[in-house]
Design a protein around this motif. Structure first.
Motif, PDB file in Angstrom:
ATOM      1  N   GLU A  57       6.648  -2.644   5.983  1.00 19.49           N
ATOM      2  CA  GLU A  57       5.258  -2.941   5.616  1.00 19.49           C
ATOM      3  C   GLU A  57       5.078  -4.434   5.364  1.00 19.49           C
ATOM      4  O   GLU A  57       5.889  -5.070   4.710  1.00 19.49           O
ATOM      5  N   LYS A  58       4.013  -4.986   5.892  1.00 17.12           N
ATOM      6  CA  LYS A  58       3.703  -6.400   5.701  1.00 17.12           C
ATOM      7  C   LYS A  58       3.286  -6.645   4.253  1.00 17.12           C
ATOM      8  O   LYS A  58       2.594  -5.842   3.635  1.00 17.12           O
ATOM      9  N   ARG A  59       3.712  -7.776   3.720  1.00 18.87           N
ATOM     10  CA  ARG A  59       3.390  -8.145   2.347  1.00 18.87           C
ATOM     11  C   ARG A  59       1.924  -8.518   2.220  1.00 18.87           C
ATOM     12  O   ARG A  59       1.365  -9.194   3.064  1.00 18.87           O
ATOM     13  N   LYS A  60       1.321  -8.068   1.129  1.00 15.86           N
ATOM     14  CA  LYS A  60      -0.055  -8.419   0.792  1.00 15.86           C
ATOM     15  C   LYS A  60      -0.053  -8.953  -0.637  1.00 15.86           C
ATOM     16  O   LYS A  60       0.943  -8.855  -1.341  1.00 15.86           O
ATOM     17  N   TYR A  61      -1.176  -9.494  -1.049  1.00 17.53           N
ATOM     18  CA  TYR A  61      -1.305 -10.014  -2.407  1.00 17.53           C
ATOM     19  C   TYR A  61      -2.515  -9.377  -3.072  1.00 17.53           C
ATOM     20  O   TYR A  61      -3.562  -9.212  -2.463  1.00 17.53           O
ATOM     21  N   LYS A  62      -2.371  -9.037  -4.356  1.00 14.70           N
ATOM     22  CA  LYS A  62      -3.470  -8.480  -5.128  1.00 14.70           C
ATOM     23  C   LYS A  62      -3.820  -9.459  -6.236  1.00 14.70           C
ATOM     24  O   LYS A  62      -2.959  -9.843  -7.037  1.00 14.70           O
ATOM     25  N   CYS A  63      -5.081  -9.865  -6.278  1.00 16.04           N
ATOM     26  CA  CYS A  63      -5.554 -10.777  -7.314  1.00 16.04           C
ATOM     27  C   CYS A  63      -5.653 -10.007  -8.632  1.00 16.04           C
ATOM     28  O   CYS A  63      -6.250  -8.930  -8.689  1.00 16.04           O
ATOM     29  N   LEU A  64      -5.057 -10.545  -9.672  1.00  8.51           N
ATOM     30  CA  LEU A  64      -5.092  -9.893 -10.967  1.00  8.51           C
ATOM     31  C   LEU A  64      -6.375 -10.191 -11.728  1.00  8.51           C
ATOM     32  O   LEU A  64      -6.639  -9.596 -12.770  1.00  8.51           O
ATOM     33  N   ASN A  65      -7.187 -11.098 -11.179  1.00 10.19           N
ATOM     34  CA  ASN A  65      -8.463 -11.442 -11.806  1.00 10.19           C
ATOM     35  C   ASN A  65      -9.590 -10.537 -11.292  1.00 10.19           C
ATOM     36  O   ASN A  65     -10.292  -9.926 -12.068  1.00 10.19           O
ATOM     37  N   CYS A  66      -9.733 -10.436  -9.956  1.00 11.59           N
ATOM     38  CA  CYS A  66     -10.835  -9.659  -9.391  1.00 11.59           C
ATOM     39  C   CYS A  66     -10.375  -8.387  -8.668  1.00 11.59           C
ATOM     40  O   CYS A  66     -11.186  -7.559  -8.315  1.00 11.59           O
TER      41      CYS A  66
ATOM     42  N   ASP B 169       0.811  -1.221   0.000  1.00 10.79           N
ATOM     43  CA  ASP B 169       0.000   0.000   0.000  1.00 10.79           C
ATOM     44  C   ASP B 169       0.841   1.267   0.000  1.00 10.79           C
ATOM     45  O   ASP B 169       0.524   2.228  -0.656  1.00 10.79           O
ATOM     46  N   ARG B 170       1.881   1.265   0.822  1.00 10.96           N
ATOM     47  CA  ARG B 170       2.717   2.445   1.063  1.00 10.96           C
ATOM     48  C   ARG B 170       1.868   3.588   1.620  1.00 10.96           C
ATOM     49  O   ARG B 170       2.099   4.750   1.315  1.00 10.96           O
ATOM     50  N   LYS B 171       0.858   3.247   2.440  1.00 11.63           N
ATOM     51  CA  LYS B 171       0.021   4.261   3.072  1.00 11.63           C
ATOM     52  C   LYS B 171       0.626   4.639   4.412  1.00 11.63           C
ATOM     53  O   LYS B 171       1.193   3.806   5.108  1.00 11.63           O
ATOM     54  N   GLY B 172       0.498   5.869   4.755  1.00 12.98           N
ATOM     55  CA  GLY B 172       1.015   6.358   6.023  1.00 12.98           C
ATOM     56  C   GLY B 172       2.466   6.795   5.892  1.00 12.98           C
ATOM     57  O   GLY B 172       3.231   6.284   5.077  1.00 12.98           O
ATOM     58  N   VAL B 173       2.823   7.754   6.707  1.00 14.03           N
ATOM     59  CA  VAL B 173       4.168   8.324   6.667  1.00 14.03           C
ATOM     60  C   VAL B 173       5.221   7.279   7.018  1.00 14.03           C
ATOM     61  O   VAL B 173       6.272   7.203   6.389  1.00 14.03           O
ATOM     62  N   PHE B 174       4.942   6.445   8.016  1.00 10.75           N
ATOM     63  CA  PHE B 174       5.926   5.452   8.451  1.00 10.75           C
ATOM     64  C   PHE B 174       6.300   4.506   7.317  1.00 10.75           C
ATOM     65  O   PHE B 174       7.467   4.253   7.063  1.00 10.75           O
TER      66      PHE B 174
END
Length: 127
Positions: free
Chosen positions: A111-120, A98-103
């Protein structure tokens, strides 16, 4: 001719992009690597500048996306299995930050890793 660029993907290290660059060029698509030289001189700043950006001319975008989707690496879990989207059950996810927030902007490596589905498009955290 339109001289605008489309960023096809970003990669953490300059070496990660070379095979995809070669494939696109073998198909006749002109490829540009933004920030490649910067990361070759200092690879530790990759997270800060967003990695190496693989760019193509905007008018070749659709063809480049088609080729890239055939050979792109999809996200794997810690056991080496494809990450499955809990929403649509697709096995086509990529790592997402996300890279949200100043920190997280100042210290992106925390930042903790997340996954984004390329389908939905659903964004999930690792299980």
């Amino acid at each position: 001719m339109d001289e605008t660029f489309y960023t096809l993907a970003s990669f953490e290290f300059a070496a990660d992009v070379q095979i995809i660059k070669g494939k696109l060029e073998s198909e006749g698509i002109k490829v540009f690597l933004k920030d490649e030289n910067t990361l070759n001189s200092d690879p530790l700043i990759s997270s800060a500048i967003g990695g190496v950006k693989l760019q193509v001319y905007a008018h070749e975008r659709e063809r480049a996306i088609e080729i890239y989707n055939e050979i792109r690496p999809y996200a794997l879990d810690d056991k080496g299995h494809p990450v499955i989207c809990p929403n649509c059950k697709a096995k086509k996810s990529e790592i997402y930050y996300d890279r949200k927030g100043v920190f997280n902007k100042l210290f992106p490596f925390f930042e903790k890793r997340k996954y984004k589905c390329l389908n939905c498009g659903m964004i999930t955290k690792p299980l």
